[in-house]
Design a protein around this motif. Structure first.
Motif, PDB file in Angstrom:
ATOM      1  N   VAL A 108     -20.468 -44.453 -11.121  1.00  0.00           N
ATOM      2  CA  VAL A 108     -19.535 -44.147 -10.036  1.00  0.00           C
ATOM      3  C   VAL A 108     -19.836 -42.768  -9.453  1.00  0.00           C
ATOM      4  CG1 VAL A 108     -17.104 -43.673  -9.503  1.00  0.00           C
ATOM      5  CG2 VAL A 108     -17.719 -45.694 -10.850  1.00  0.00           C
ATOM      6  N   THR A 109     -20.053 -41.784 -10.314  1.00  0.00           N
ATOM      7  CA  THR A 109     -20.358 -40.429  -9.853  1.00  0.00           C
ATOM      8  C   THR A 109     -21.632 -40.411  -9.030  1.00  0.00           C
ATOM      9  OG1 THR A 109     -19.230 -39.456 -11.758  1.00  0.00           O
ATOM     10  CG2 THR A 109     -20.844 -38.061 -10.621  1.00  0.00           C
ATOM     11  N   LEU A 110     -22.678 -41.070  -9.528  1.00  0.00           N
ATOM     12  CA  LEU A 110     -23.936 -41.122  -8.790  1.00  0.00           C
ATOM     13  C   LEU A 110     -23.768 -41.900  -7.490  1.00  0.00           C
ATOM     14  CD1 LEU A 110     -26.926 -40.260  -8.867  1.00  0.00           C
ATOM     15  CD2 LEU A 110     -27.421 -42.480  -9.928  1.00  0.00           C
ATOM     16  N   GLY A 111     -22.991 -42.970  -7.518  1.00  0.00           N
ATOM     17  CA  GLY A 111     -22.735 -43.752  -6.318  1.00  0.00           C
ATOM     18  C   GLY A 111     -22.049 -42.927  -5.237  1.00  0.00           C
ATOM     19  N   MET A 112     -21.090 -42.114  -5.640  1.00  0.00           N
ATOM     20  CA  MET A 112     -20.410 -41.260  -4.662  1.00  0.00           C
ATOM     21  C   MET A 112     -21.374 -40.218  -4.106  1.00  0.00           C
ATOM     22  SD  MET A 112     -16.514 -41.062  -6.248  1.00  0.00           S
ATOM     23  CE  MET A 112     -16.766 -39.474  -6.873  1.00  0.00           C
ATOM     24  N   GLU A 113     -22.223 -39.680  -4.967  1.00  0.00           N
ATOM     25  CA  GLU A 113     -23.192 -38.677  -4.526  1.00  0.00           C
ATOM     26  C   GLU A 113     -24.226 -39.266  -3.567  1.00  0.00           C
ATOM     27  OE1 GLU A 113     -27.007 -36.265  -6.281  1.00  0.00           O
ATOM     28  OE2 GLU A 113     -25.410 -36.754  -7.701  1.00  0.00           O
ATOM     29  N   LEU A 114     -24.801 -40.408  -3.930  1.00  0.00           N
ATOM     30  CA  LEU A 114     -25.891 -41.000  -3.148  1.00  0.00           C
ATOM     31  C   LEU A 114     -25.420 -42.057  -2.141  1.00  0.00           C
ATOM     32  CD1 LEU A 114     -28.667 -41.376  -5.868  1.00  0.00           C
ATOM     33  CD2 LEU A 114     -28.303 -39.508  -4.249  1.00  0.00           C
ATOM     34  N   ARG A 115     -24.119 -42.334  -2.151  1.00  0.00           N
ATOM     35  CA  ARG A 115     -23.527 -43.277  -1.198  1.00  0.00           C
ATOM     36  C   ARG A 115     -24.036 -44.708  -1.379  1.00  0.00           C
ATOM     37  NH1 ARG A 115     -23.229 -40.308   4.435  1.00  0.00           N
ATOM     38  NH2 ARG A 115     -23.647 -42.458   4.955  1.00  0.00           N
ATOM     39  N   PHE A 116     -23.923 -45.197  -2.617  1.00  0.00           N
ATOM     40  CA  PHE A 116     -24.124 -46.618  -2.880  1.00  0.00           C
ATOM     41  C   PHE A 116     -22.870 -47.130  -3.570  1.00  0.00           C
ATOM     42  CE2 PHE A 116     -26.032 -44.756  -6.772  1.00  0.00           C
ATOM     43  CZ  PHE A 116     -25.374 -45.460  -7.760  1.00  0.00           C
ATOM     44  N   SER A 117     -22.698 -48.428  -3.620  1.00  0.00           N
ATOM     45  CA  SER A 117     -21.516 -49.027  -4.244  1.00  0.00           C
ATOM     46  C   SER A 117     -21.777 -49.313  -5.714  1.00  0.00           C
ATOM     47  CB  SER A 117     -21.147 -50.330  -3.533  1.00  0.00           C
ATOM     48  OG  SER A 117     -20.769 -50.073  -2.206  1.00  0.00           O
TER      49      SER A 117
END
Length: 174
Positions: A108-117
């Motif tokens: 989730v953290t990486l998804g928010m950073e890189l803008r993926f779901s």
């Protein structure tokens, strides 16, 4: 990317998951599944997502959906299929349960950073693992007490249907 023949024409949709077998192996080998193995997995995901978001190769954009690892033990850390097989060599694996939450948070953290779901397969599968019929389990699903696995870790037909449905809902924005 070489096989795709970049640049890719049209908007691309990418769906990815990681196998629970990899995480289980780390536990059996005595390594900390929330340390090096997670750090390496996140680094690889970062590299992959960054490549998939490169406008030189994907000028029309990319939507990326990455599923975390589900828990076939419904939070209990142990699975036994009576008279068929004892999973995880009969060993209780409470550290696996704790590790899956850490992995989910990292996705989730990486998804928010890189803008993926980050698609929450872990939460969606709770209540449908090998303790699906245990009414005392906190994940018990009284509305749908069904098993979504055909062996220790692999989804059955219903489980695969649920994976498709979960990713479709994410792609559809539901």
């Amino acid at each position: 990317l070489t096989q795709l023949g970049t640049p890719v024409s049209g908007h691309s949709i990418v769906v990815m998951t990681i196998g629970g077998n990899d995480l289980q192996l780390a536990i059996f080998l005595g390594s900390d599944p929330t340390a090096t193995i997670l750090t390496n997995a996140i680094a690889r995901i970062r590299t992959t997502v960054t490549a998939l978001q490169d406008p030189a190769d994907f000028p029309d954009g990319t939507s990326i959906y990455i599923g975390n690892v589900y828990d076939p033990s419904d939070g209990e850390g142990q699975i036994a299929i009576p008279m068929v097989i004892t999973c995880f060599l009969g060993q209780p694996l409470p550290e696996l349960v704790a590790a899956l939450d850490v992995w989910r948070d990292a996705y989730v953290t990486l998804g928010m950073e890189l803008r993926f779901s980050a698609v929450d397969m872990l939460g969606h599968f709770h209540g449908h693992g090998h303790h699906f019929d245990n009414m005392a389990n906190p994940y018990y699903d009284a509305a749908d007490p069904t098993l979504w696995f055909y062996d220790c870790v692999h989804p059955n037909n219903r489980g695969h249907h649920e994976l498709r449905r979960l990713f479709y809902q994410a792609i559809d924005g539901a």
